[in-house]
Design a protein around this motif. Structure first.
Motif, PDB file in Angstrom:
ATOM      1  N   ALA A 126      -8.496   2.897  -3.454  1.00 16.17           N
ATOM      2  CA  ALA A 126      -8.157   2.918  -4.877  1.00 16.17           C
ATOM      3  C   ALA A 126      -7.200   4.077  -5.125  1.00 16.17           C
ATOM      4  N   MET A 127      -6.592   4.084  -6.314  1.00 12.66           N
ATOM      5  CA  MET A 127      -5.666   5.147  -6.693  1.00 12.66           C
ATOM      6  C   MET A 127      -5.924   5.559  -8.126  1.00 12.66           C
ATOM      7  N   THR A 128      -5.816   6.853  -8.393  1.00 12.92           N
ATOM      8  CA  THR A 128      -5.865   7.322  -9.767  1.00 12.92           C
ATOM      9  C   THR A 128      -4.499   7.099 -10.423  1.00 12.92           C
ATOM     10  N   ARG A 129      -4.447   7.218 -11.742  1.00 12.66           N
ATOM     11  CA  ARG A 129      -3.166   7.113 -12.438  1.00 12.66           C
ATOM     12  C   ARG A 129      -2.208   8.192 -11.924  1.00 12.66           C
ATOM     13  N   ASP A 130      -2.691   9.413 -11.770  1.00  9.66           N
ATOM     14  CA  ASP A 130      -1.828  10.497 -11.290  1.00  9.66           C
ATOM     15  C   ASP A 130      -1.281  10.184  -9.902  1.00  9.66           C
ATOM     16  N   GLU A 131      -2.109   9.624  -9.023  1.00  8.52           N
ATOM     17  CA  GLU A 131      -1.641   9.276  -7.680  1.00  8.52           C
ATOM     18  C   GLU A 131      -0.578   8.186  -7.732  1.00  8.52           C
ATOM     19  N   ARG A 132      -0.726   7.254  -8.636  1.00  5.26           N
ATOM     20  CA  ARG A 132       0.295   6.208  -8.785  1.00  5.26           C
ATOM     21  C   ARG A 132       1.623   6.815  -9.240  1.00  5.26           C
ATOM     22  N   LEU A 133       1.558   7.723 -10.220  1.00  7.04           N
ATOM     23  CA  LEU A 133       2.783   8.366 -10.698  1.00  7.04           C
ATOM     24  C   LEU A 133       3.426   9.206  -9.607  1.00  7.04           C
ATOM     25  N   GLU A 134       2.617   9.937  -8.835  1.00  2.34           N
ATOM     26  CA  GLU A 134       3.170  10.766  -7.765  1.00  2.34           C
ATOM     27  C   GLU A 134       3.783   9.902  -6.663  1.00  2.34           C
ATOM     28  N   HIS A 135       3.171   8.758  -6.376  1.00  2.00           N
ATOM     29  CA  HIS A 135       3.761   7.862  -5.376  1.00  2.00           C
ATOM     30  C   HIS A 135       5.114   7.350  -5.849  1.00  2.00           C
ATOM     31  N   ILE A 136       5.199   6.990  -7.121  1.00  2.00           N
ATOM     32  CA  ILE A 136       6.480   6.534  -7.673  1.00  2.00           C
ATOM     33  C   ILE A 136       7.526   7.627  -7.549  1.00  2.00           C
ATOM     34  N   TRP A 137       7.158   8.858  -7.904  1.00  2.00           N
ATOM     35  CA  TRP A 137       8.113   9.962  -7.807  1.00  2.00           C
ATOM     36  C   TRP A 137       8.536  10.183  -6.357  1.00  2.00           C
ATOM     37  N   SER A 138       7.583  10.158  -5.436  1.00  2.00           N
ATOM     38  CA  SER A 138       7.886  10.421  -4.027  1.00  2.00           C
ATOM     39  C   SER A 138       8.777   9.343  -3.418  1.00  2.00           C
ATOM     40  N   SER A 139       8.617   8.121  -3.849  1.00  2.00           N
ATOM     41  CA  SER A 139       9.332   7.011  -3.211  1.00  2.00           C
ATOM     42  C   SER A 139      10.628   6.626  -3.920  1.00  2.00           C
ATOM     43  N   THR A 140      10.919   7.255  -5.055  1.00  2.00           N
ATOM     44  CA  THR A 140      12.155   6.974  -5.792  1.00  2.00           C
ATOM     45  C   THR A 140      13.268   7.886  -5.304  1.00  2.00           C
ATOM     46  N   THR A 141      14.442   7.323  -5.051  1.00  2.00           N
ATOM     47  CA  THR A 141      15.564   8.123  -4.584  1.00  2.00           C
ATOM     48  C   THR A 141      16.078   9.035  -5.696  1.00  2.00           C
TER      49      THR A 141
END
Length: 201
Positions: A126-141
């Protein structure tokens, strides 16, 4: 005893070498990069890497120290924050991780080690909302992420922004923290969109 920011996972899955090097400085584009104390920004961030990347980093320079299955990089990112690499047995398998630890806090490394183990041994993925946002930030160029500037309200300036496709042929900048659940799902890869919500530790 000095307290450090809580350990937090910033990428879901195993980062490739290219992704690992990008995430070593996820905040490089921030305003006033050389004028602020970046310790709270970086300290506590962690993500999983491949064994080959773990070994590659071990061979770059003599480590600052080696403690069992952990070693620290000799070069500091900022202040007393440096990379610490972990090889941890989780559910019978050795997995490797990178984390930024503030070595001025003597408990930071052990705190991170325990946090990684606790996070990665949860029975349901599972993922928290914060983890989802951090994944988006990490994977966005870098071309599609940035920081709110002078055109934004004063209260929002300096916050992270993401380019979002609002309609066919049109894009808009949105604050990362303000993305709706539907917008977050649209930004995540398919295999992460439908993971259940995790309760933040």
């Amino acid at each position: 005893m000095k307290t450090s920011p809580a350990p937090r996972k910033v990428y879901e899955g195993v980062a490739s070498r290219h992704q690992m090097f990008r995430m070593f400085d996820r905040h490089a584009g921030r305003p006033d990069r050389f004028e602020d104390d970046a310790t709270p920004l970086y300290a506590g961030e962690w993500f999983e890497i491949n064994e080959a990347e773990h070994d590659h980093m071990f061979e770059i320079l003599p480590p600052l120290w080696i403690r069992g299955s952990m070693f620290a990089m000799r070069e500091f990112l900022t202040g007393s924050v440096t990379s610490v690499f972990f090889a941890l047995r989780i559910d019978g398998t050795i997995r490797t991780f990178h984390g930024y630890c503030d070595l001025s806090n003597r408990e930071a490394v052990e705190h991170m080690r325990l946090a990684i183990i606790e996070r990665e041994t949860r029975p349901v993925r599972a993922m928290t909302r914060d983890e989802r946002l951090e994944h988006i930030w990490s994977s966005t160029t870098d071309d599609y992420r940035g920081y709110a500037g002078e055109r934004w309200p004063v209260i929002d300036r300096g916050k992270r922004t993401i380019m979002f496709y609002a309609r066919p042929g049109g894009t808009t900048l949105k604050l990362l923290e303000s993305l709706t659940d539907c917008e977050i799902a649209a930004k995540l890869p398919v295999h992460l969109r439908f993971l259940p919500d995790a309760v933040a530790a």
